[in-house]
Design an enzyme around this catalytic site. Structure first.
Site, short mmCIF file in Angstrom:
data_model
loop_
_atom_site.label_atom_id
_atom_site.label_comp_id
_atom_site.label_asym_id
_atom_site.label_seq_id
_atom_site.Cartn_x
_atom_site.Cartn_y
_atom_site.Cartn_z
N ASP A 589 -31.24 -75.02 -3.45
CA ASP A 589 -31.22 -73.75 -4.16
C ASP A 589 -30.15 -73.58 -5.25
OD1 ASP A 589 -32.93 -73.65 -2.04
OD2 ASP A 589 -32.29 -71.71 -1.28
N GLU A 786 -27.97 -74.73 10.85
CA GLU A 786 -28.66 -75.07 9.60
C GLU A 786 -27.86 -76.07 8.77
OE1 GLU A 786 -29.35 -71.64 7.17
OE2 GLU A 786 -30.71 -72.69 5.81
C1 6A9 Z 1 -35.02 -65.96 2.80
C2 6A9 Z 1 -34.29 -64.20 4.33
C3 6A9 Z 1 -34.23 -62.45 7.50
C4 6A9 Z 1 -33.33 -72.83 2.33
O1 6A9 Z 1 -35.28 -74.31 5.72
C5 6A9 Z 1 -36.03 -73.58 4.83
C6 6A9 Z 1 -35.39 -73.51 3.46
C7 6A9 Z 1 -35.21 -74.91 2.89
O2 6A9 Z 1 -36.46 -75.47 2.59
C8 6A9 Z 1 -34.37 -74.93 1.64
O3 6A9 Z 1 -34.14 -76.25 1.25
N1 6A9 Z 1 -34.09 -72.81 3.55
C9 6A9 Z 1 -33.06 -74.23 1.86
O4 6A9 Z 1 -32.30 -74.23 0.70
C10 6A9 Z 1 -34.23 -71.43 4.09
C11 6A9 Z 1 -35.00 -70.54 3.15
C12 6A9 Z 1 -35.14 -69.15 3.58
C13 6A9 Z 1 -35.70 -68.31 2.46
C14 6A9 Z 1 -36.14 -66.95 2.85
C15 6A9 Z 1 -35.41 -64.74 3.51
C16 6A9 Z 1 -34.79 -63.77 5.64
O5 6A9 Z 1 -33.94 -62.81 6.18
#
Ligand code: 6A9
Length: 816
Positions: A589, A786
């Site tokens: 991100d 994470e």
């Molecule tokens: C946000 C907030 C309750 C971000 O693991 C999933 C992803 C990855 O693919 C990505 O590489 N994560 C990483 O940079 C988490 C993404 C969550 C986005 C949604 C909503 C919810 O609040």
């Protein structure tokens, strides 16, 4: 009919049958315990509980996994997708440790039956542990549910029974049965007045609108609170004081006509146990507690045994750590598989949204706002409902499907149950639309949407995400080859690198020896039958190629412009849909990049494209699409050449993004971190390349990427290190460390060359650092996280995060 065809049909029939064992599961992983079948609209079950030591604890009712609940830990400790498993939940605030056990019982023609047991015991033995549980059953879609137990306005004793039917499940019976030694609250204020209701099981049957079962908790608690208000009303006088909460916080013992949601409540004082049986009508087998008494210990024993053979404890690790490391590996593996969900519903896409630097393309207008802004996007539309079986990164925070996470999940799941990983892969492949696009984040249905802020809900059809499904395909082909080899091993076959390595001519030992290959084949229809494997690969080839072509078409970058010189005039790539601050599509991100520009070229994307091309070449070769195989080979060569021509910076001695200056000149954007490692991550560099030497130096330098806990996402000497959101500006990500370890193990530490010794040394040290830290943090906090802090190694952000962080298991067992 030819014999081969008959055999194929026979094994297909077997396959259909064996998939029946996957019909039911804890496929509502967003709940602490929620079983449902892989059927779009059908029976949904769930568990809730709250403390009854005071009146307030009803406001802290546990249901959906929530970091705000501050549970000490919760994880499946054993879980097999075909058999079931055991989950342990520690809720100190209510002084209760809850164990949920789930056992699949095959039989009949409708996906079999199951039994579940919920057990509770105090965490602090000397303190009271008063808990009420509510188990509910809600039916979506066609069919009906009916209460068979005689209703009694004061609650019931003995078993609670429902009968029901639905088109796919056909007839079934549900029973809820008490364990042998439960104790309930019988003393406390005003016990006499509530005498008739004390020691009973309470219930409610409600008729709720279609599509609302996911909000069962609200409906059920409303019924409970309404009844509690009435019950407590006569006790407003402070002199008499209120009754004991467990006499008041009860379901009303009423069933409304047309009820499609039934809840069963039990109130306990101390250790407890109750069983839930789902008996499929066509199976004819009546279930009783003895099936759990015997089945669960047997399941755990066979799970333990199989775990040891699939992920053997490595000989280079200390014996005294074995128990603890194994328990940790089992928990993360089990929670990854117990975290697989089945989702069904509409999603939101916007075909019109576009940033100005993406304007040249398909999108037609630049209305609305990005994820950094506030406005609602005008072009957003609801899609047709879609279905998806998918692992989830985090049961509490991200309980839904994420495209590039899934490729990593499937590497792990495929080691345990090849066919389960293919079932999941098939569902993802089915999401590839006619253009070849798949949405990065799968937010299907209202329940999933309820967890996502509005500005993140919309998916845009020219946005990509790293094509890691290709990793899952490659891993399957590699298991396939290993299985064939283990049947008739030949020295030459064993010399093949079947993974992400450099191809058939390199001398890399197999990561999977014959024993683990046959282990993976155990019970796998696809690995046992080469016809089935072939027909599977053929069935995914077309959509996968459409997907690949979509990437090449929509994410193409500009090569000829800005004085760029490269041997191929087509192979350059750029992530669409970036904002000023984020490149969410890249998966990293807030990793530093240059300013947005239509002439940018992204190193990570061109590297992924090389990898995807290699996979396409491999699958084409496997299924005999020889022309395609040749042309993929040519594209691969062109991409590899352009990675060097376009992205290598000779002054910095590193690979970089490419951008365009105000004077319209091409320049490199170089930030030491994960991005600069991509050609190495994906084993695209030859092992004798001098560039490898520079990369290893960067990796091993504590001033930059090396930490005692794993490789950092950004150099500790970078001005933005640890700054801003600090999501991808330093913190350690396990899946990226897995890629590094995999590249080292399979390629750079395995192949002779000038850097082999160094690669080996780095591999051994890094593996220990990552495993020890994730394990240490699990011990310290009760969770898998994470990401891990770049300076202290502490677990950070979402937890439990048993998506790609659970790859630690593969790292420990050296399964790459
Ligand atoms: C946000 C907030 C309750 C971000 O693991 C999933 C992803 C990855 O693919 C990505 O590489 N994560 C990483 O940079 C988490 C993404 C969550 C986005 C949604 C909503 C919810 O609040």
């Amino acid at each position: 009919m030819k014999l081969a065809n008959q055999l194929l049909l026979l094994s297909l029939a077997k396959l259909v049958f064996s998939n029946d064992t996957l019909l039911w599961g804890p496929y509502r992983p967003n709940l602490y315990f929620g079983l449902r079948p892989r059927i779009p609209q059908s029976l949904m079950t769930g568990l809730m509980w709250f403390g009854t030591h005071d009146y307030q604890s009803i406001t802290r009712t546990r249901h959906a996994c929530d970091q705000g609940d501050h549970l000490d830990s919760y994880t499946w400790t054993a879980y097999d997708p075909r058999q079931g498993g055991v989950q342990v939940i520690r809720d100190s605030a209510n002084n209760v440790k809850i164990t949920t056990e789930f056992l699949k019982v095959a039989g009949g023609e409708h996906g079999g039956s199951w039994a579940a047991r919920v057990r509770g015991e105090p965490i602090a033995r000397d303190l009271p542990s008063r808990v009420s549980t509510i188990f509910y059953f809600g039916l979506e879609g066609l069919g009906g549910l009916e209460m068979e137990t005689d209703e009694d306005e004061n609650g019931i004793t003995g078993e609670f029974k429902l009968s029901g039917s639905s088109p796919q499940l056909d007839d079934f019976v549900i029973r809820v049965v008490d364990g042998p030694n439960n104790t309930m609250v019988t003393d406390g204020p005003h016990a006499e007045a509530f005498g008739e209701r004390i020691g009973k099981t309470h219930f409610v049957g409600q008729s709720i609108p279609a599509g609302n079962v996911w909000q069962a908790k609200d409906f059920i608690l409303k019924a409970l609170i309404d009844r509690a208000r009435e019950a407590v009303a006569p006790y407003q006088d402070p002199a008499t004081g209120p009754p004991d909460p467990s006499y008041v916080l009860q379901l009303p013992d009423e069933v409304y006509t047309g009820s499609n949601l039934f809840a069963v409540q039990k109130l306990f004082d101390g250790p407890f146990q109750f069983d839930v049986f789902f008996e499929s009508g066509s199976s004819k087998q009546k279930l009783s507690s003895s099936i759990l008494d015997q089945g669960i210990p047997a399941l755990v024993a066979s799970y333990d045994e199989r775990f040891r053979s699939v992920f053997p404890y490595p000989s280079d690790y200390a014996k005294e750590k074995e128990q603890s490391l194994e328990a940790f590996s089992k928990a993360s593996t089990s929670n990854l598989m117990g975290g697989v969900g089945y989702f069904y519903g509409t999603s939101i896409i916007n075909r019109k949204f576009s940033y100005e630097w993406d304007e040249d393309e398909d999108a037609t207008s630049n209305t609305g706002q990005d994820e950094d802004g506030q406005e609602v996007q005008p072009g957003a539309r609801l899609t047709e409902p879609k279905a998806l079986l998918t692992a989830t990164p985090s049961r509490s925070f991200f309980p839904r499907g994420f495209y590039w996470d899934e490729g990593f999940h499937l590497l792990h799941i495929g080691r345990w149950d090849n066919d389960f990983s293919l079932e999941i892969l098939k569902d993802w492949i089915a999401l590839i639309d006619e253009d070849g696009w798949v949405a990065r984040e799968q937010i299907l249905g209202e329940e999933a949407r309820s967890k996502v802020p509005q500005e993140f809900q919309t998916q845009v059809p020219n946005y990509a995400n790293p094509p890691t499904l290709a990793m899952a395909v490659t891993a399957f082909i590699s298991r396939l080859k290993a299985t064939t080899d283990s049947r008739a091993p030949s020295a030459q076959d064993l010399g093949l690198d079947l993974g992400m390595g450099l191809g058939a001519d390199s001398q890399v030992p197999l990561a999977t020896g014959p024993s683990s290959a046959s282990e993976a084949a155990a019970g796998s229809q696809y690995l046992e039958s080469s016809e089935l494997a072939l027909s599977f690969l053929k069935s995914i080839y077309k959509p996968l190629k459409r997907h690949y072509d979509w990437f090449r078409r929509t994410q193409r970058g500009q090569i000829k412009q800005y004085g760029r010189i490269a041997r191929s005039r087509t192979e350059g790539y750029r992530w669409r849909g970036r904002s000023e601050l984020h490149v969410l599509t890249s998966g990293m991100d807030d990793y530093p990049r240059g300013p947005p520009h239509a002439g940018e070229l992204h190193l990570d994307l061109i590297s992924w494209m090389a990898f995807f091309t290699r996979t396409m070449k491999e699958i084409a070769g496997y299924i005999g699409e020889t022309d395609d195989e040749i042309s993929f080979g040519e594209i691969e060569k062109a991409i590899l050449g352009n990675i060097d021509d376009l992205h290598w910076n000779e002054q910095e001695k590193m690979y970089c993004d490419v951008n365009v200056s105000n004077e319209d000149e091409s320049y490199h954007v170089c930030h030491k971190g994960y991005l600069s490692l991509f050609p190495f991550f994906l084993s695209l560099l030859p092992s004798d390349s001098p560039r490898l030497g520079y990369i290893l130096d960067l990796l091993r330098d504590p001033e930059h990427l090396w930490s005692p806990y794993g490789i950092r996402s950004l150099s500790a000497s970078h001005p933005e290190f640890g700054q801003g959101e600090n999501y991808w500006k330093g913190p350690i990500w396990v899946q990226m460390n897995y890629l590094i370890l995999s590249a080292l193990h399979k390629t750079y530490a395995a192949q002779p060359g000038p850097y082999q010794a160094r690669a080996k040394e780095i591999y051994a040290a890094l593996r220990k650092n990552v495993v020890d830290n994730v394990h240490k943090e699990y011990q310290r906090t009760g969770y898998v996280w994470e990401q891990y802090d770049a300076i202290t190694g502490e677990g950070k952000r979402s937890h439990p995060f048993t998506g790609w962080t659970s790859l630690t298991t593969l790292i420990l067992a050296e399964k790459y």
